[in-house]
Design a protein around this motif. Structure first.
Motif, PDB file in Angstrom:
ATOM      1  N   GLY A 138      -7.773  -6.103  -4.351  1.00 50.29           N
ATOM      2  CA  GLY A 138      -6.802  -6.435  -5.371  1.00 50.29           C
ATOM      3  C   GLY A 138      -5.651  -5.444  -5.393  1.00 50.29           C
ATOM      4  N   ASN A 139      -4.437  -5.960  -5.599  1.00 49.90           N
ATOM      5  CA  ASN A 139      -3.222  -5.147  -5.690  1.00 49.90           C
ATOM      6  C   ASN A 139      -2.844  -4.530  -4.349  1.00 49.90           C
ATOM      7  OD1 ASN A 139      -1.138  -4.363  -7.493  1.00 49.90           O
ATOM      8  ND2 ASN A 139      -1.969  -2.295  -7.627  1.00 49.90           N
ATOM      9  N   SER A 140      -3.360  -5.075  -3.254  1.00 47.93           N
ATOM     10  CA  SER A 140      -3.124  -4.527  -1.916  1.00 47.93           C
ATOM     11  C   SER A 140      -1.976  -5.262  -1.219  1.00 47.93           C
ATOM     12  CB  SER A 140      -4.383  -4.669  -1.061  1.00 47.93           C
ATOM     13  OG  SER A 140      -4.646  -6.043  -0.791  1.00 47.93           O
ATOM     14  N   PRO A 141      -1.462  -4.693  -0.100  1.00 49.27           N
ATOM     15  CA  PRO A 141      -0.454  -5.411   0.682  1.00 49.27           C
ATOM     16  C   PRO A 141      -0.940  -6.772   1.151  1.00 49.27           C
ATOM     17  CG  PRO A 141      -0.544  -3.111   1.349  1.00 49.27           C
ATOM     18  CD  PRO A 141      -1.691  -3.323   0.403  1.00 49.27           C
ATOM     19  N   ALA A 142      -2.214  -6.853   1.553  1.00 48.65           N
ATOM     20  CA  ALA A 142      -2.752  -8.131   2.027  1.00 48.65           C
ATOM     21  C   ALA A 142      -2.722  -9.181   0.926  1.00 48.65           C
ATOM     22  CB  ALA A 142      -4.176  -7.936   2.552  1.00 48.65           C
ATOM     23  N   GLU A 143      -3.152  -8.793  -0.269  1.00 50.09           N
ATOM     24  CA  GLU A 143      -3.132  -9.749  -1.377  1.00 50.09           C
ATOM     25  C   GLU A 143      -1.703 -10.183  -1.696  1.00 50.09           C
ATOM     26  OE1 GLU A 143      -5.165  -9.980  -5.757  1.00 50.09           O
ATOM     27  OE2 GLU A 143      -3.621  -8.450  -5.465  1.00 50.09           O
ATOM     28  N   SER A 144      -0.768  -9.241  -1.659  1.00 52.27           N
ATOM     29  CA  SER A 144       0.606  -9.547  -2.069  1.00 52.27           C
ATOM     30  C   SER A 144       1.289 -10.544  -1.133  1.00 52.27           C
ATOM     31  CB  SER A 144       1.430  -8.259  -2.158  1.00 52.27           C
ATOM     32  OG  SER A 144       1.629  -7.694  -0.883  1.00 52.27           O
ATOM     33  N   LYS A 189       1.479  -1.681   6.229  1.00 54.12           N
ATOM     34  CA  LYS A 189       0.567  -0.774   5.543  1.00 54.12           C
ATOM     35  C   LYS A 189       1.313  -0.060   4.423  1.00 54.12           C
ATOM     36  CE  LYS A 189      -0.485   1.576   9.190  1.00 54.12           C
ATOM     37  NZ  LYS A 189      -1.121   2.489  10.168  1.00 54.12           N
ATOM     38  N   LYS A 190       0.639   0.046   3.276  1.00 56.36           N
ATOM     39  CA  LYS A 190       1.215   0.747   2.136  1.00 56.36           C
ATOM     40  C   LYS A 190       0.122   1.524   1.417  1.00 56.36           C
ATOM     41  CE  LYS A 190       4.962  -2.536   1.015  1.00 56.36           C
ATOM     42  NZ  LYS A 190       6.069  -1.573   1.162  1.00 56.36           N
ATOM     43  N   THR A 191       0.544   2.463   0.595  1.00 61.70           N
ATOM     44  CA  THR A 191      -0.372   3.122  -0.326  1.00 61.70           C
ATOM     45  C   THR A 191      -0.419   2.295  -1.604  1.00 61.70           C
ATOM     46  OG1 THR A 191       0.108   5.313   0.573  1.00 61.70           O
ATOM     47  CG2 THR A 191      -0.831   5.230  -1.631  1.00 61.70           C
ATOM     48  N   PHE A 192      -1.640   2.037  -2.105  1.00 66.44           N
ATOM     49  CA  PHE A 192      -1.766   1.203  -3.295  1.00 66.44           C
ATOM     50  C   PHE A 192      -2.977   1.641  -4.120  1.00 66.44           C
ATOM     51  CE2 PHE A 192      -4.317  -0.743  -0.008  1.00 66.44           C
ATOM     52  CZ  PHE A 192      -5.447  -1.235  -0.652  1.00 66.44           C
ATOM     53  N   ILE A 193      -2.927   1.327  -5.405  1.00 67.68           N
ATOM     54  CA  ILE A 193      -4.058   1.541  -6.306  1.00 67.68           C
ATOM     55  C   ILE A 193      -4.810   0.225  -6.406  1.00 67.68           C
ATOM     56  CG2 ILE A 193      -4.824   2.155  -8.615  1.00 67.68           C
ATOM     57  CD1 ILE A 193      -3.632   4.494  -7.160  1.00 67.68           C
ATOM     58  N   GLU A 194      -6.073   0.231  -6.011  1.00 66.57           N
ATOM     59  CA  GLU A 194      -6.823  -1.019  -5.954  1.00 66.57           C
ATOM     60  C   GLU A 194      -7.234  -1.507  -7.338  1.00 66.57           C
ATOM     61  OE1 GLU A 194     -10.594  -3.120  -3.667  1.00 66.57           O
ATOM     62  OE2 GLU A 194     -10.085  -1.028  -3.244  1.00 66.57           O
ATOM     63  N   ASN A 195      -7.166  -2.816  -7.513  1.00 65.20           N
ATOM     64  CA  ASN A 195      -7.693  -3.497  -8.688  1.00 65.20           C
ATOM     65  C   ASN A 195      -9.122  -3.943  -8.377  1.00 65.20           C
ATOM     66  OD1 ASN A 195      -8.178  -5.312 -10.842  1.00 65.20           O
ATOM     67  ND2 ASN A 195      -7.207  -6.978  -9.724  1.00 65.20           N
TER      68      ASN A 195
END
Length: 460
Positions: free
Chosen positions: A151-157, A215-221
């Motif tokens: 969740g909240n990742s580049p793949a999801e977006s 690839k990005k830095t993200f805070i996972e949901n």
């Protein structure tokens, strides 16, 4: 549940499956997987270990006999062997043997870089795409079946979905690499810089689609909430904004909500509290808790989430027991049980699980069963590769750094068995099975089909 530090994907391996990884830290935890990358990355500490063994700062008299022998072996090899053997090569083989041959699947040495990255990831921060794979089919053929999208990742977006298969990747369509080999894909990812766009070619059912991603830095949901009329997830830079996102789950009736918990990590406890607030706000009394592919995480987060399911409890309530070598026992409690604030005597709680439901997830199921919030008949197991069960991990790992000062390596070791709070049951090596009374449903990656079939069986 994991990355090639600090910016590329890394995955933890179990059998033929690889998932977005979990986060060992210097505290007891119950994560369900182990990274194959740990056993390949020892060069960054070879000099430090070499200094320890060759005794730059200690007398040879301080070694025991085996370490003295090891020192002499190294000296003889590096002086007289017909090919050059570096410190990295010599100690890499020793560390490989310790991690692969001496210790169990869940234990191992972490380099300073790995340990620092995992400390960072304990906050829920990741760097990469946010996808996890099953890398072989039932016949052992290579595949890149996406089993998990963070969740909240580049793949999801960009719209990657569970059940998609990666069949190609490249910088543009003319240079697309058509491959379903995991190692080749990881090598491609390692060469990609953060925020560098590239293409993924996916097979989705009978269709083939191409998505641009980076690839990005993200805070996972880690928590998703759905009812028959609403859907929410946590978004934003810090992954803390409860946002209307996704689609309602039409298989639910008006009294029932669905919460998916993907890991006991990061902000999961806070997210779960806010989701339960939405549950109460919408006037729901029944809950479907989805723990499929939840490989575990931290005991502290488990303790907070378990507090919602300690039916009939008041005050501090035991939710798990750890038993260590030598007979020591450690109790874990839910300090503020709150079942009655959300559920009635007639409430129905159902649980979805599969063969990747492990460790802290199984511990939560145990507390729910022991406190009477659910029975085994309230669990539905999704078949994976023709097998319906939970993973069966009833052991706990503790990770300790070698030093509290500076950039230290660490050792992660299995230290205890975990037992359910009232029955004393330990599911290690077994898991929850259909013969316990759990229902089963066939695997499906069609939109909500598997969930809907499970809900129909659980509420029939």
């Amino acid at each position: 549940m994991k990355k090639d530090y600090p910016e590329t994907e890394e995955f933890f391996t179990k059998d033929n499956e690889r998932e977005v990884g979990l986060n060992p830290l210097a505290q007891p935890q119950t994560d369900g997987k182990k990274t194959s990358v740990f056993w390949k990355k020892f060069s960054s500490v070879a000099l430090a270990v070499g200094m320890f063994f060759t005794g730059y700062f200690v007398s040879d008299l301080q070694y025991d006999g085996e370490l003295k022998t090891l020192k002499r072996i190294k000296e003889q090899i590096q002086t007289h062997y017909f090919e050059e053997i570096t410190d990295d090569q010599f100690y890499g083989v020793i560390f490989d043997a310790v991690n692969n041959d001496l210790l169990d699947l869940y234990s191992g040495y972490m380099t300073p870089d790995e340990y620092q990255a995992l400390l960072k990831e304990a906050t829920g921060e990741w760097s990469g795409l946010g996808i996890g794979f099953r890398v072989e089919d039932e016949e052992g053929n290579k595949q890149l079946l996406i089993q998990r999208v963070s969740g909240n990742s580049p793949a999801e977006s960009v719209g990657v979905k569970e059940g998609d298969c990666v069949i190609g990747y490249g910088m543009d369509e003319s240079s697309m690499i058509l491959s379903e080999d995991y190692e080749s894909f990881v090598a491609f990812l390692k060469d990609r810089a953060k925020d560098e766009n590239f293409l993924l070619k996916l097979r989705r059912g009978s269709e083939e689609i191409i998505l641009e991603i980076c690839k990005k830095t993200f805070i996972e949901n880690y928590v998703f909430y759905r009812s028959s009329t609403s859907a929410y997830a946590f978004t934003g830079e810090n992954g803390t904004d409860l946002t209307e996102r996704g689609e309602p789950l039409t298989a639910l009736d008006s009294k029932t909500a669905y919460i998916r918990l993907t890991q006991f990590n990061g902000n999961a406890a806070t997210e779960f509290r806010l989701a339960m607030g939405k549950f109460k706000e919408e006037g729901k009394t029944n809950l479907v808790l989805d723990l499929r592919s939840n490989g575990g995480g931290y005991m502290s987060i488990l303790q907070e989430i378990a507090s919602y399911f300690c039916k009939g409890a008041s005050g501090s309530s035991l939710i798990a027991v750890a038993k260590y070598r030598g007979g020591q026992r450690e109790n874990f409690y839910a300090d503020n049980p709150c079942y009655e604030q959300y559920f009635t005597e007639n409430s129905k709680i159902k649980v979805l699980a599969d063969s990747m439901t492990a460790s802290a997830s199984e511990c939560l199921i145990g507390a729910m069963v022991d406190y009477g919030a659910i029975t085994y008949e309230d669990i539905c197991l999704s078949e994976r590769g023709g097998i319906a069960k939970t993973y069966g991990k009833g052991i706990m790992q503790t990770t300790r750094p070698f030093s509290l000062i500076g950039n230290s390596g660490a050792m992660k070791l299995t230290t205890a068995k975990i037992y359910w709070p009232k029955s004393g049951n330990c599911i290690h090596g077994r898991g929850v099975l259909p013969e316990d009374g759990a229902k089963t449903v066939q695997e499906s990656y069609e939109k909500d089909v598997e969930i809907s079939l499970a809900i129909a069986k659980l509420f029939e």
